[in-house]
Design a protein around this motif. Sequence first.
Motif, PDB file in Angstrom:
ATOM      1  N   LEU A  23       8.790   7.421   5.629  1.00 52.25           N
ATOM      2  CA  LEU A  23       7.959   8.289   6.460  1.00 52.25           C
ATOM      3  C   LEU A  23       6.569   7.700   6.636  1.00 52.25           C
ATOM      4  O   LEU A  23       6.012   7.704   7.740  1.00 52.25           O
ATOM      5  CB  LEU A  23       7.861   9.681   5.834  1.00 52.25           C
ATOM      6  CG  LEU A  23       9.093  10.584   5.904  1.00 52.25           C
ATOM      7  CD1 LEU A  23       8.838  11.874   5.127  1.00 52.25           C
ATOM      8  CD2 LEU A  23       9.441  10.900   7.349  1.00 52.25           C
ATOM      9  N   LEU A  24       6.022   7.197   5.551  1.00 49.78           N
ATOM     10  CA  LEU A  24       4.658   6.678   5.602  1.00 49.78           C
ATOM     11  C   LEU A  24       4.580   5.370   6.380  1.00 49.78           C
ATOM     12  O   LEU A  24       3.549   5.068   6.994  1.00 49.78           O
ATOM     13  CB  LEU A  24       4.117   6.483   4.181  1.00 49.78           C
ATOM     14  CG  LEU A  24       4.175   7.723   3.278  1.00 49.78           C
ATOM     15  CD1 LEU A  24       3.582   7.425   1.911  1.00 49.78           C
ATOM     16  CD2 LEU A  24       3.453   8.900   3.927  1.00 49.78           C
ATOM     17  N   VAL A  25       5.647   4.579   6.356  1.00 51.59           N
ATOM     18  CA  VAL A  25       5.664   3.321   7.108  1.00 51.59           C
ATOM     19  C   VAL A  25       5.890   3.581   8.598  1.00 51.59           C
ATOM     20  O   VAL A  25       5.170   3.066   9.455  1.00 51.59           O
ATOM     21  CB  VAL A  25       6.757   2.374   6.565  1.00 51.59           C
ATOM     22  CG1 VAL A  25       6.894   1.142   7.471  1.00 51.59           C
ATOM     23  CG2 VAL A  25       6.429   1.939   5.158  1.00 51.59           C
ATOM     24  N   ASN A  26       6.894   4.410   8.914  1.00 50.44           N
ATOM     25  CA  ASN A  26       7.254   4.649  10.316  1.00 50.44           C
ATOM     26  C   ASN A  26       6.334   5.657  10.999  1.00 50.44           C
ATOM     27  O   ASN A  26       6.182   5.625  12.221  1.00 50.44           O
ATOM     28  CB  ASN A  26       8.697   5.146  10.399  1.00 50.44           C
ATOM     29  CG  ASN A  26       9.715   4.055  10.116  1.00 50.44           C
ATOM     30  OD1 ASN A  26      10.052   3.265  10.983  1.00 50.44           O
ATOM     31  ND2 ASN A  26      10.206   4.006   8.877  1.00 50.44           N
TER      32      ASN A  26
ATOM     33  N   HIS B 120       0.211  12.845   1.197  1.00 50.63           N
ATOM     34  CA  HIS B 120       0.237  11.662   2.052  1.00 50.63           C
ATOM     35  C   HIS B 120       0.899  11.970   3.400  1.00 50.63           C
ATOM     36  O   HIS B 120       0.465  11.464   4.446  1.00 50.63           O
ATOM     37  CB  HIS B 120       0.983  10.518   1.365  1.00 50.63           C
ATOM     38  CG  HIS B 120       0.268   9.957   0.173  1.00 50.63           C
ATOM     39  ND1 HIS B 120      -1.043   9.528   0.222  1.00 50.63           N
ATOM     40  CD2 HIS B 120       0.689   9.733  -1.115  1.00 50.63           C
ATOM     41  CE1 HIS B 120      -1.409   9.077  -0.969  1.00 50.63           C
ATOM     42  NE2 HIS B 120      -0.374   9.195  -1.794  1.00 50.63           N
ATOM     43  N   LEU B 121       1.936  12.797   3.368  1.00 53.23           N
ATOM     44  CA  LEU B 121       2.624  13.155   4.605  1.00 53.23           C
ATOM     45  C   LEU B 121       1.688  13.934   5.535  1.00 53.23           C
ATOM     46  O   LEU B 121       1.641  13.672   6.751  1.00 53.23           O
ATOM     47  CB  LEU B 121       3.874  13.976   4.282  1.00 53.23           C
ATOM     48  CG  LEU B 121       4.721  14.435   5.471  1.00 53.23           C
ATOM     49  CD1 LEU B 121       5.207  13.249   6.283  1.00 53.23           C
ATOM     50  CD2 LEU B 121       5.915  15.269   4.984  1.00 53.23           C
TER      51      LEU B 121
ATOM     52  N   GLN C  31       1.349   4.382  -2.759  1.00 43.80           N
ATOM     53  CA  GLN C  31       1.221   5.791  -2.409  1.00 43.80           C
ATOM     54  C   GLN C  31       2.377   6.628  -2.951  1.00 43.80           C
ATOM     55  O   GLN C  31       2.197   7.802  -3.297  1.00 43.80           O
ATOM     56  CB  GLN C  31       1.128   5.954  -0.881  1.00 43.80           C
ATOM     57  CG  GLN C  31      -0.182   5.447  -0.293  1.00 43.80           C
ATOM     58  CD  GLN C  31      -0.194   5.553   1.218  1.00 43.80           C
ATOM     59  OE1 GLN C  31       0.775   5.186   1.884  1.00 43.80           O
ATOM     60  NE2 GLN C  31      -1.282   6.069   1.765  1.00 43.80           N
ATOM     61  N   VAL C  32       3.563   6.036  -3.041  1.00 41.20           N
ATOM     62  CA  VAL C  32       4.719   6.787  -3.543  1.00 41.20           C
ATOM     63  C   VAL C  32       4.982   6.491  -5.019  1.00 41.20           C
ATOM     64  O   VAL C  32       6.071   6.779  -5.540  1.00 41.20           O
ATOM     65  CB  VAL C  32       5.979   6.471  -2.700  1.00 41.20           C
ATOM     66  CG1 VAL C  32       5.781   6.900  -1.256  1.00 41.20           C
ATOM     67  CG2 VAL C  32       6.358   4.994  -2.790  1.00 41.20           C
ATOM     68  N   ASN C  33       3.999   5.891  -5.690  1.00 38.60           N
ATOM     69  CA  ASN C  33       4.076   5.625  -7.126  1.00 38.60           C
ATOM     70  C   ASN C  33       5.197   4.636  -7.481  1.00 38.60           C
ATOM     71  O   ASN C  33       5.902   4.792  -8.472  1.00 38.60           O
ATOM     72  CB  ASN C  33       4.265   6.937  -7.913  1.00 38.60           C
ATOM     73  CG  ASN C  33       3.906   6.784  -9.379  1.00 38.60           C
ATOM     74  OD1 ASN C  33       3.201   5.838  -9.774  1.00 38.60           O
ATOM     75  ND2 ASN C  33       4.376   7.695 -10.214  1.00 38.60           N
ATOM     76  N   LEU C  34       5.336   3.606  -6.632  1.00 40.70           N
ATOM     77  CA  LEU C  34       6.268   2.512  -6.899  1.00 40.70           C
ATOM     78  C   LEU C  34       5.527   1.173  -6.728  1.00 40.70           C
ATOM     79  O   LEU C  34       6.032   0.225  -6.131  1.00 40.70           O
ATOM     80  CB  LEU C  34       7.473   2.564  -5.941  1.00 40.70           C
ATOM     81  CG  LEU C  34       8.452   3.726  -6.113  1.00 40.70           C
ATOM     82  CD1 LEU C  34       9.470   3.736  -4.974  1.00 40.70           C
ATOM     83  CD2 LEU C  34       9.167   3.671  -7.457  1.00 40.70           C
ATOM     84  N   ALA C  35       4.331   1.130  -7.284  1.00 42.36           N
ATOM     85  CA  ALA C  35       3.425   0.015  -7.006  1.00 42.36           C
ATOM     86  C   ALA C  35       4.007  -1.344  -7.369  1.00 42.36           C
ATOM     87  O   ALA C  35       3.752  -2.340  -6.685  1.00 42.36           O
ATOM     88  CB  ALA C  35       2.103   0.239  -7.744  1.00 42.36           C
ATOM     89  N   ASP C  36       4.778  -1.434  -8.429  1.00 46.27           N
ATOM     90  CA  ASP C  36       5.269  -2.735  -8.893  1.00 46.27           C
ATOM     91  C   ASP C  36       6.701  -3.011  -8.469  1.00 46.27           C
ATOM     92  O   ASP C  36       7.328  -3.941  -8.973  1.00 46.27           O
ATOM     93  CB  ASP C  36       5.162  -2.807 -10.418  1.00 46.27           C
ATOM     94  CG  ASP C  36       6.075  -1.782 -11.098  1.00 46.27           C
ATOM     95  OD1 ASP C  36       6.436  -0.781 -10.436  1.00 46.27           O
ATOM     96  OD2 ASP C  36       6.412  -1.972 -12.281  1.00 46.27           O
ATOM     97  N   LEU C  37       7.245  -2.225  -7.541  1.00 46.51           N
ATOM     98  CA  LEU C  37       8.657  -2.364  -7.197  1.00 46.51           C
ATOM     99  C   LEU C  37       8.966  -3.732  -6.608  1.00 46.51           C
ATOM    100  O   LEU C  37       9.975  -4.358  -6.958  1.00 46.51           O
ATOM    101  CB  LEU C  37       9.071  -1.267  -6.206  1.00 46.51           C
ATOM    102  CG  LEU C  37      10.574  -1.158  -5.928  1.00 46.51           C
ATOM    103  CD1 LEU C  37      11.324  -0.794  -7.200  1.00 46.51           C
ATOM    104  CD2 LEU C  37      10.844  -0.123  -4.841  1.00 46.51           C
ATOM    105  N   ASP C  38       8.103  -4.236  -5.723  1.00 50.84           N
ATOM    106  CA  ASP C  38       8.357  -5.540  -5.117  1.00 50.84           C
ATOM    107  C   ASP C  38       8.282  -6.652  -6.149  1.00 50.84           C
ATOM    108  O   ASP C  38       9.086  -7.593  -6.143  1.00 50.84           O
ATOM    109  CB  ASP C  38       7.381  -5.795  -3.964  1.00 50.84           C
ATOM    110  CG  ASP C  38       5.931  -5.754  -4.421  1.00 50.84           C
ATOM    111  OD1 ASP C  38       5.602  -4.904  -5.279  1.00 50.84           O
ATOM    112  OD2 ASP C  38       5.120  -6.573  -3.939  1.00 50.84           O
TER     113      ASP C  38
ATOM    114  N   GLN D 211       0.825  -1.200   0.000  1.00 51.83           N
ATOM    115  CA  GLN D 211       0.000   0.000   0.000  1.00 51.83           C
ATOM    116  C   GLN D 211       0.867   1.261   0.000  1.00 51.83           C
ATOM    117  O   GLN D 211       0.593   2.221  -0.729  1.00 51.83           O
ATOM    118  CB  GLN D 211      -0.906  -0.005   1.242  1.00 51.83           C
ATOM    119  CG  GLN D 211      -1.798   1.228   1.348  1.00 51.83           C
ATOM    120  CD  GLN D 211      -2.573   1.269   2.658  1.00 51.83           C
ATOM    121  OE1 GLN D 211      -2.453   0.365   3.483  1.00 51.83           O
ATOM    122  NE2 GLN D 211      -3.353   2.316   2.845  1.00 51.83           N
ATOM    123  N   VAL D 212       1.933   1.251   0.789  1.00 56.67           N
ATOM    124  CA  VAL D 212       2.839   2.406   0.849  1.00 56.67           C
ATOM    125  C   VAL D 212       3.549   2.594  -0.489  1.00 56.67           C
ATOM    126  O   VAL D 212       3.710   3.727  -0.974  1.00 56.67           O
ATOM    127  CB  VAL D 212       3.848   2.227   1.994  1.00 56.67           C
ATOM    128  CG1 VAL D 212       4.947   3.288   1.912  1.00 56.67           C
ATOM    129  CG2 VAL D 212       3.153   2.296   3.339  1.00 56.67           C
TER     130      VAL D 212
END
Length: 581
Positions: free
Chosen positions: A501-504, A529-530, A465-472, A461-462
């Motif tokens: 930031l969004l995770v922590n 998001h921040l 939010q940072v526009n890296l949806a397919d990174l994993d 989900q994070v």
Amino acid sequence: MDRLNFKVFQQFWAIAKSYWFGDEKWQARGLLLGVVLFLLAYTGLSVVLNNKRGVLISALSARDEPRFWQTVTIFIAVLVLYAPLLAGYRYLRDRLSLQWRRWLTNRFLENYFSNRAYYHLNTSNTEIDNPDQRIAEDVRSFTQESLTFLLVLVESVLSVIAFSGVLWGISQPLVFFLVLYALVGTIVTTVVFGKPLVRLNFEQLKKEADFRFSLVRIRENAEAIAFYRGEERESQQIQHRFLEVFDNVKRLLLWELNLNVLTNAYEFIPFVLPALVVAPAIFAGEMEVGKVTEAQGAFVRVFFSLNVVVARFQALTTFGAGINRLYTFAEFLEKPQDNQTVDAPDSLTEATIQTVAADRVAVEHLTLETPNHQRTLIENLSVELQAGQGLLVMGPSGCGKSSLLRAIAGLWNTGRGTILRPGPDQILFLPQRPYMVMGTLRDQLLYPNTHIQVDDQRLKQVLQQVNLADLDERFGGFETERDWAEVLSLGEQQRLTFARLLVNQPKYAILDEATSALDLDNEEKLYQHLQAIGTTFLSVGHRPNLANHHQQVLQLSQDKTWQIRQPLIFRQEQLELIELP
């Protein structure tokens, strides 16, 4: 450090004593006792073997077959014990060296990361170069060589005691001559070769480390060098550093040549002298022929035991240079880092910024200076981050924007005034240059709190939010390890660090141009998001549109002044400046 003297032993003990009197002292002493016991047994068997070698020669000379086979049987029995004793001695010695290295490395690493010593080392004007080599190589050399020299010394003492009795029974003048001969050789070698060899070995360690570091920099900055087409410049610089290594080794080899000439001639006498001394007694029939072999073996063992300094002088000088490098490093690490100033006049060293623990982030009457006190960046600044809002810091290059963040983070304390801030666990800093840790994709997202448990669904989900949806999916999951600084673009790295930031979800966030490589749309979404997670944040940046995402603007000037502006007014002024012909 330019000579081998008592100061070296003081430095050695300053480093070593913590292990032998610390929390692992009993384990260390137990291993050392085991090593010494093995060494004692090994030395005793060496005396027996030396005696039986002489008896074998005597039995052959006298054609005494029963005595010969009896001696061979004893010889083989001793060897059966001798071989495992020697192997066990070496194993325990190396095991103790490894234990000591582990302990000492952990101690240096603890001090290196304590109070941000690693940061102060890079920013201070210090002669301590290549801390990586000192921790990795100098610590290893220190522990290994320390034990080697200690055990050589113990073995030498045992050999002198054991074999001197053998020599005394054969020829008393041999013992007196041996002591005098070894003493003179040690004094001559130390006086003539001590100073230049220690200095050259110290320089060699430094130049080798500089050469290796320059090669590492090429690997870390390969893309930038390729863009600049800087191959010729980098190649010349590395070749120059290698030439320094080469020239120093040439000088070192010349001194070693002279030392080897002396030691080779010096160590030849012990192989001839015993035969010359006992020859008259053998010719007169007063002594067995085997006594020549026994005397020669005992004489050589005692001589090389007394001659340990001359025989290992080159290794001692290298060891001495390494001790000095490690000692100066340890001395720096054990100083209170927060109070260190560099080349500052005595009248200025007392001017420091006070950091006070509080439940808010604010600066009061802050005058910020560079670490060397040579320049004042900001004068009498007072500002507070309002809870749940954002403060944007802007101004021309060099006015102190990033320096202000360093002061809030506790990296700089030169100046006057007070900084109020909560504990470090409530603030997350995003530096200007994204930092990609060594580890998995999960580690990148959780850093610096890699111990917390976050499920994959939340991480996905994070990333969206940072526009890296397919990174994993692109790299095979969150447990994949890569050199992330190499496989991700600068923009992707900035978005990934923003995801932290969004995770922590820290209470406060400090961002130093954390979106400088992103387009306006991505930047706007990240700040939205921040704001949604309720984090209070302070940003440094140059883009006027950043004011849209903050409630206050702190504008710094080159003349050390400052003012607080409203974002809308500031934005309008910037647009008017852009539209001017």
